[in-house]
Design an enzyme around this catalytic site. Structure first.
Site, mmCIF file in Angstrom:
data_model
loop_
_atom_site.group_PDB
_atom_site.id
_atom_site.type_symbol
_atom_site.label_atom_id
_atom_site.label_comp_id
_atom_site.label_asym_id
_atom_site.label_seq_id
_atom_site.Cartn_x
_atom_site.Cartn_y
_atom_site.Cartn_z
ATOM 1 N N ARG A 173 0.823 -1.224 0.000
ATOM 2 C CA ARG A 173 0.000 0.000 0.000
ATOM 3 C C ARG A 173 0.853 1.270 0.000
ATOM 4 N NH1 ARG A 173 -2.254 -3.482 -1.430
ATOM 5 N NH2 ARG A 173 -3.929 -4.647 -0.490
ATOM 6 N N CYS A 217 -9.968 1.040 4.512
ATOM 7 C CA CYS A 217 -9.302 0.592 5.751
ATOM 8 C C CYS A 217 -8.499 1.736 6.360
ATOM 9 C CB CYS A 217 -8.381 -0.585 5.458
ATOM 10 S SG CYS A 217 -9.314 -2.085 5.125
ATOM 11 N N GLU A 288 -3.174 3.619 7.592
ATOM 12 C CA GLU A 288 -3.150 3.478 6.126
ATOM 13 C C GLU A 288 -3.836 4.710 5.522
ATOM 14 O OE1 GLU A 288 -3.944 -0.492 4.499
ATOM 15 O OE2 GLU A 288 -5.247 0.487 3.023
HETATM 16 C C1 LIG Z 1 -15.209 1.776 0.291
HETATM 17 C C2 LIG Z 1 -13.715 1.767 0.044
HETATM 18 C C3 LIG Z 1 -13.086 0.564 -0.201
HETATM 19 C C4 LIG Z 1 -11.707 0.531 -0.420
HETATM 20 N N1 LIG Z 1 -11.103 -0.683 -0.673
HETATM 21 C C5 LIG Z 1 -9.772 -0.721 -0.915
HETATM 22 C C6 LIG Z 1 -9.120 -1.969 -1.192
HETATM 23 O O1 LIG Z 1 -9.721 -3.030 -1.229
HETATM 24 N N2 LIG Z 1 -7.797 -1.939 -1.424
HETATM 25 C C7 LIG Z 1 -7.064 -0.788 -1.424
HETATM 26 O O2 LIG Z 1 -5.859 -0.824 -1.669
HETATM 27 N N3 LIG Z 1 -7.648 0.399 -1.148
HETATM 28 C C8 LIG Z 1 -8.983 0.457 -0.900
HETATM 29 N N4 LIG Z 1 -9.578 1.666 -0.631
HETATM 30 C C9 LIG Z 1 -8.748 2.883 -0.548
HETATM 31 C C10 LIG Z 1 -8.610 3.689 -1.855
HETATM 32 O O3 LIG Z 1 -9.746 3.497 -2.678
HETATM 33 C C11 LIG Z 1 -7.360 3.312 -2.633
HETATM 34 O O4 LIG Z 1 -6.196 3.530 -1.876
HETATM 35 C C12 LIG Z 1 -7.274 4.107 -3.963
HETATM 36 O O5 LIG Z 1 -6.328 3.499 -4.800
HETATM 37 C C13 LIG Z 1 -6.923 5.583 -3.761
HETATM 38 O O6 LIG Z 1 -7.074 6.241 -5.015
HETATM 39 P P1 LIG Z 1 -7.545 7.756 -5.082
HETATM 40 O O7 LIG Z 1 -7.459 8.175 -6.497
HETATM 41 O O8 LIG Z 1 -8.862 7.924 -4.423
HETATM 42 O O9 LIG Z 1 -6.401 8.443 -4.227
HETATM 43 P P2 LIG Z 1 -6.535 9.727 -3.284
HETATM 44 O O10 LIG Z 1 -7.317 9.356 -2.077
HETATM 45 O O11 LIG Z 1 -6.970 10.889 -4.063
HETATM 46 O O12 LIG Z 1 -5.002 9.935 -2.871
HETATM 47 C C14 LIG Z 1 -4.336 8.978 -2.076
HETATM 48 C C15 LIG Z 1 -2.836 9.283 -2.101
HETATM 49 O O13 LIG Z 1 -2.364 9.121 -3.433
HETATM 50 C C16 LIG Z 1 -1.799 10.361 -3.893
HETATM 51 N N5 LIG Z 1 -2.165 10.504 -5.306
HETATM 52 C C17 LIG Z 1 -3.398 10.489 -5.862
HETATM 53 N N6 LIG Z 1 -3.290 10.641 -7.194
HETATM 54 C C18 LIG Z 1 -1.973 10.772 -7.472
HETATM 55 C C19 LIG Z 1 -1.221 10.977 -8.668
HETATM 56 N N7 LIG Z 1 -1.796 11.092 -9.862
HETATM 57 N N8 LIG Z 1 0.135 11.051 -8.556
HETATM 58 C C20 LIG Z 1 0.761 10.939 -7.357
HETATM 59 N N9 LIG Z 1 0.100 10.765 -6.204
HETATM 60 C C21 LIG Z 1 -1.250 10.677 -6.262
HETATM 61 C C22 LIG Z 1 -2.416 11.450 -3.047
HETATM 62 O O14 LIG Z 1 -1.601 12.595 -3.013
HETATM 63 C C23 LIG Z 1 -2.505 10.727 -1.718
HETATM 64 O O15 LIG Z 1 -1.214 10.695 -1.136
HETATM 65 C C24 LIG Z 1 -10.948 1.723 -0.397
HETATM 66 C C25 LIG Z 1 -11.603 2.951 -0.147
HETATM 67 C C26 LIG Z 1 -12.975 2.974 0.068
HETATM 68 C C27 LIG Z 1 -13.651 4.283 0.315
#
Ligand SMILES: Cc1cc2nc3c(=O)[nH]c(=O)nc-3n(C[C@H](O)[C@H](O)[C@H](O)COP(=O)(O)OP(=O)(O)OC[C@H]3O[C@@H](n4cnc5c(N)ncnc54)[C@H](O)[C@@H]3O)c2cc1C
Length: 294
Positions: A173, A217, A288
């Site tokens: 992660r 999580c 996380e």
């Molecule tokens: C209901 C639910 C279920 C979930 N299940 C899982 C699961 O099963 N497994 C899992 O791993 N995660 C899970 N997640 C967490 C989340 O969805 C993941 O970590 C997802 O990949 C985050 O993507 P995001 O675009 O929303 O990132 P954001 O929340 O927008 O950002 C997260 C981090 O990534 C950075 N970031 C975002 N975009 C970029 C970019 N283009 N370049 C550089 N850095 C960037 C941000 O600065 C921040 O540090 C879940 C979340 C929810 C709400």
């Protein structure tokens, strides 16, 4: 952390105003997160393409403004006092190109859509491809790192570099892109035939509280102890509540927003969970969830 002032907002507007994209000053961040929590940013910039994103970050750096890249906002908690700086939103970077055995997608492409094109093991994870690469998002079936062919990201020098998988520093992660804050612009992925997505989504509906806002999580699974959800459940903390922040009855490693939760409620609940789990099991849980600005 300082509270948002309009001074920073207008200064950012002057610095970024000519770039192709939408800019909004003093913008509330809660609607851009799945937690639906948090204060305002000085400015939010939504570039229309990777070049404008790169230029915005280069200029923010050059002028000494705090900045961060936000994808789907599904892994972040924005503090109640907001973010005194620039938030660059990737949702305009949705380029999509399929070749024989390569899927080329912009950082803002929706992961649930990409999952249906040969990344089934990630089905049900919200957010963007850029966020998934930064977080090395995954499930018990594997992580996105397994299918990354290359990542195009912005270096602090302002140059764009194409990273090979072994250069991406993927760990559980986490990745180099998150650790040293390199904005991901575009990703090359290797699609593989996989299981049908629907049963995986049904499995999630049964085990996760998808009816309430959350950020997935909250704690990392410890390496030398049972999973965080097991520890929290066996500490009797399901249903524990501070303000409108509550530990989910369905999945103990989720904190949900019952409607009007504040970031301070979530953080107080995090501390209560940590203290109780440490007292009972001698394990200190690490986050996380990413608290913006920390
Ligand atoms: C209901 C639910 C279920 C979930 N299940 C899982 C699961 O099963 N497994 C899992 O791993 N995660 C899970 N997640 C967490 C989340 O969805 C993941 O970590 C997802 O990949 C985050 O993507 P995001 O675009 O929303 O990132 P954001 O929340 O927008 O950002 C997260 C981090 O990534 C950075 N970031 C975002 N975009 C970029 C970019 N283009 N370049 C550089 N850095 C960037 C941000 O600065 C921040 O540090 C879940 C979340 C929810 C709400």
């Amino acid at each position: 952390m300082a509270t948002c002032t309009r001074d920073g907002s207008w200064a950012l507007l002057r610095v970024l105003g000519d770039l192709p994209g939408e800019i909004r000053v003093n913008e509330p961040l809660a609607p851009y997160t799945t937690f639906r929590i948090g204060g305002r940013a000085w400015a939010m910039f939504r570039p229309y393409g990777p070049e404008a994103l790169a230029e915005a970050v280069v200029r923010a750096r050059a002028h000494g403004f705090p900045w961060l890249v936000l994808g789907g906002g599904s892994k972040v908690l924005v503090p109640d006092q907001g973010f005194p700086g620039l938030v660059v939103l990737t949702s305009g970077l949705t380029g999509w190109h399929e070749e024989d055995d390569l899927l080329r997608v912009g950082a803002g492409a929706a992961l649930p859509k990409v999952a249906r094109h040969g990344l089934a093991k990630l089905a049900g994870i919200p957010g963007t491809v850029g966020g998934a690469v930064a977080m090395n998002a995954g499930t018990k079936y594997g992580a996105i790192a397994d299918q990354v062919v290359w990542v195009r990201a912005l270096l602090p020098s302002g140059r764009v570099h194409t990273f090979r998988p072994e250069e991406c520093g993927f760990t559980y992660r986490d990745s180099l892109f998150r650790r040293v804050r390199l904005p991901v612009l575009e990703v090359g992925l290797r699609p593989v035939p996989g299981p049908a997505v629907e049963p995986l989504l049904a499995e999630r509906r049964g085990s996760q509280p998808l009816n309430l806002p959350s950020a997935g999580c909250v704690f990392r699974n410890p390496t030398d102890a049972p999973p965080a959800g097991w520890l929290i459940d066996h500490a009797g903390l399901k249903g524990a509540r501070i303000g409108d922040a509550v530990v989910s009855e369905r999945h103990a490693n989720f904190i949900c927003n019952l409607g009007r939760a504040r970031a301070s409620d979530v953080l107080a609940l995090v501390e209560r969970i940590r203290a109780r789990v440490e007292q009972l099991f001698g394990v200190w849980l690490t986050l996380e969830l990413e608290v913006v600005g920390e």
